[in-house]
Design an enzyme around this catalytic site. Structure first.
Site, short mmCIF file in Angstrom:
data_model
loop_
_atom_site.label_atom_id
_atom_site.label_comp_id
_atom_site.label_asym_id
_atom_site.label_seq_id
_atom_site.Cartn_x
_atom_site.Cartn_y
_atom_site.Cartn_z
N LYS A 102 0.72 -1.30 0.04
CA LYS A 102 0.02 0.12 -0.07
C LYS A 102 0.67 1.28 0.19
O LYS A 102 0.56 2.42 -0.54
CB LYS A 102 -1.13 0.09 1.17
CG LYS A 102 -0.36 0.16 2.56
CD LYS A 102 -1.79 0.03 3.66
CE LYS A 102 -1.08 -0.32 4.94
NZ LYS A 102 -0.04 0.82 5.27
N ARG A 155 11.84 -6.38 2.49
CA ARG A 155 11.59 -4.90 2.34
C ARG A 155 12.71 -3.94 2.87
O ARG A 155 13.43 -4.48 4.02
CB ARG A 155 10.33 -4.40 3.00
CG ARG A 155 10.11 -2.96 2.98
CD ARG A 155 8.84 -2.34 3.12
NE ARG A 155 8.27 -2.88 4.26
CZ ARG A 155 6.99 -2.60 4.67
NH1 ARG A 155 6.01 -2.09 3.86
NH2 ARG A 155 6.30 -2.89 5.86
N ARG A 214 2.16 -8.04 13.76
CA ARG A 214 1.86 -7.02 12.88
C ARG A 214 0.65 -7.53 12.17
O ARG A 214 -0.73 -7.03 12.05
CB ARG A 214 2.59 -6.23 12.04
CG ARG A 214 3.38 -5.36 12.88
CD ARG A 214 4.61 -4.88 12.07
NE ARG A 214 4.39 -4.28 10.84
CZ ARG A 214 5.22 -4.26 9.70
NH1 ARG A 214 6.35 -4.78 9.93
NH2 ARG A 214 5.00 -3.62 8.48
N ARG A 245 -6.99 2.74 11.41
CA ARG A 245 -6.76 1.53 11.40
C ARG A 245 -7.30 0.69 12.49
O ARG A 245 -7.17 -0.63 12.81
CB ARG A 245 -4.89 1.40 12.07
CG ARG A 245 -3.99 0.62 11.14
CD ARG A 245 -2.76 0.79 11.89
NE ARG A 245 -1.69 -0.13 11.05
CZ ARG A 245 -0.82 0.46 10.17
NH1 ARG A 245 -1.00 1.66 9.73
NH2 ARG A 245 0.02 -0.35 9.73
N ARG A 264 13.57 -1.88 8.26
CA ARG A 264 12.59 -1.25 9.33
C ARG A 264 12.93 -2.14 10.72
O ARG A 264 12.66 -3.44 10.49
CB ARG A 264 11.25 -0.93 9.06
CG ARG A 264 10.89 0.24 8.37
CD ARG A 264 9.59 0.22 7.88
NE ARG A 264 8.49 -0.28 8.61
CZ ARG A 264 7.17 -0.30 8.23
NH1 ARG A 264 7.13 0.24 7.03
NH2 ARG A 264 6.31 -0.65 8.82
P1 ADP Z 1 2.52 -1.40 7.74
O1 ADP Z 1 1.33 -1.19 7.14
O2 ADP Z 1 3.43 -2.00 6.63
O3 ADP Z 1 2.47 -2.31 8.68
P2 ADP Z 1 3.02 1.54 8.76
O4 ADP Z 1 4.37 2.32 8.31
O5 ADP Z 1 1.82 1.95 8.17
O6 ADP Z 1 3.19 -0.18 8.26
O7 ADP Z 1 2.79 1.45 10.14
C1 ADP Z 1 4.14 1.22 10.95
C2 ADP Z 1 3.45 0.95 12.66
O8 ADP Z 1 3.09 2.08 13.13
C3 ADP Z 1 2.15 0.10 12.92
O9 ADP Z 1 2.61 -1.39 13.00
C4 ADP Z 1 1.65 0.77 13.96
O10 ADP Z 1 2.25 0.37 15.12
C5 ADP Z 1 2.02 2.05 13.85
N1 ADP Z 1 1.02 2.79 13.42
C6 ADP Z 1 0.72 3.41 12.09
N2 ADP Z 1 -0.55 4.07 11.86
C7 ADP Z 1 -1.03 3.70 13.00
C8 ADP Z 1 -2.42 3.99 13.33
N3 ADP Z 1 -3.15 4.56 12.57
N4 ADP Z 1 -3.12 3.48 14.66
C9 ADP Z 1 -2.04 2.95 15.30
N5 ADP Z 1 -0.58 2.61 15.07
C10 ADP Z 1 -0.28 3.09 13.74
#
Ligand code: ADP
Ligand code: ZN
Length: 221
Positions: A13, A127, A171, A88, A160
């Site tokens: 995404k 990644r 996750r 989320r 990461r």
């Molecule tokens: P991915 O979708 O690949 O897991 P992201 O970069 O979107 O990675 O998010 C990394 C981390 O940041 C998530 O695993 C979470 O811990 C935190 N995070 C990101 N967006 C949110 C959100 N909207 N609410 C809560 N935690 C979030």
């Protein structure tokens, strides 16, 4: 145009989000990127968020929601935006609805990026991301030209912390439990668009942009 892009970790995404940003001239807002920038700068928000992120858990709603609320007030959101990684949870989605309603507006479409579970793990552990511009690479399918160096900006490319296999597993569990219900939430509103990203990212983008075009949104490039 106001979009949300929804998909499991490793669904691609983030990559699709940058293409959408460039094609439609909208602002890309990635909550993950904002958290990572804060972690790098060692801000209080970053220190707090890191505890959850490294454990594969969600950052608490209060923190995330107020961060997004502030972000959406910035000028660059006036041209339209794409939310990547937010909402989320159902609570976040409901709060977002409320925020937009207060401004007499709403989300136009939610793009659901589909990838089978089997594919995800391989993608995430391979990644690598740029520590500066956020560009995403894959050691197998899309390596950098020079190892560890970003093709786009020349800065360092790393794995990461939360892309280690143990954290990825958590996750995915978090995604199933908290975020997947959002698919239903937006489907019921009739604004869900599907994009099959199991193979060709270009095809996934074309699928999404065809649906957006039917809604009256055209690419600027
Ligand atoms: P991915 O979708 O690949 O897991 P992201 O970069 O979107 O990675 O998010 C990394 C981390 O940041 C998530 O695993 C979470 O811990 C935190 N995070 C990101 N967006 C949110 C959100 N909207 N609410 C809560 N935690 C979030
Ligand atoms: Zn870079």
């Amino acid at each position: 145009m106001k979009l949300i892009i929804l998909g499991a970790p490793g669904s691609g995404k983030g990559t699709m989000a940058t293409v959408l940003r460039d094609s439609y001239g909208i602002t890309h807002i990635s909550t993950g990127d904002i958290f990572r920038a804060n972690i790098k700068e060692e801000t209080p928000l970053g220190k707090e968020a890191k505890k959850y992120i490294d454990a594969g858990q969600l950052v608490p709603d209060e923190i995330t929601i107020s961060m997004v609320e502030d972000r959406l007030k910035q000028d660059d959101c006036k041209v339209g935006y794409l939310l990547d990684g937010f909402p989320r949870t159902i609570a976040q989605a409901e709060k977002l609805d409320e925020m937009l309603k207060a401004n007499n507006t709403a989300i136009d479409a939610v793009i659901r990026v589909d990838v089978p579970n089997e594919v995800i793990m391989g993608r995430v552990v391979n990644r690598r991301v740029c520590t500066s511009c956020g560009e995403s690479y894959n050691v197998v399918t899309r390596p950098t030209k020079v190892e560890g160096v970003c093709d786009v900006c020349g800065k360092e490319v790393v794995q990461r912390d939360d892309d280690k296999p143990e954290t990825v597993e958590q996750r995915l569990i978090t995604y199933e439990k908290n975020t997947k219900p959002l698919i239903d939430f937006y489907e019921k509103k009739g604004i869900l668009i599907a994009a099959d990203n199991s193979k060709d990212p270009k095809a996934a983008f074309e699928q999404a942009s065809a649906a957006l075009s039917k809604l009256g949104f055209q690419k600027i490039q």
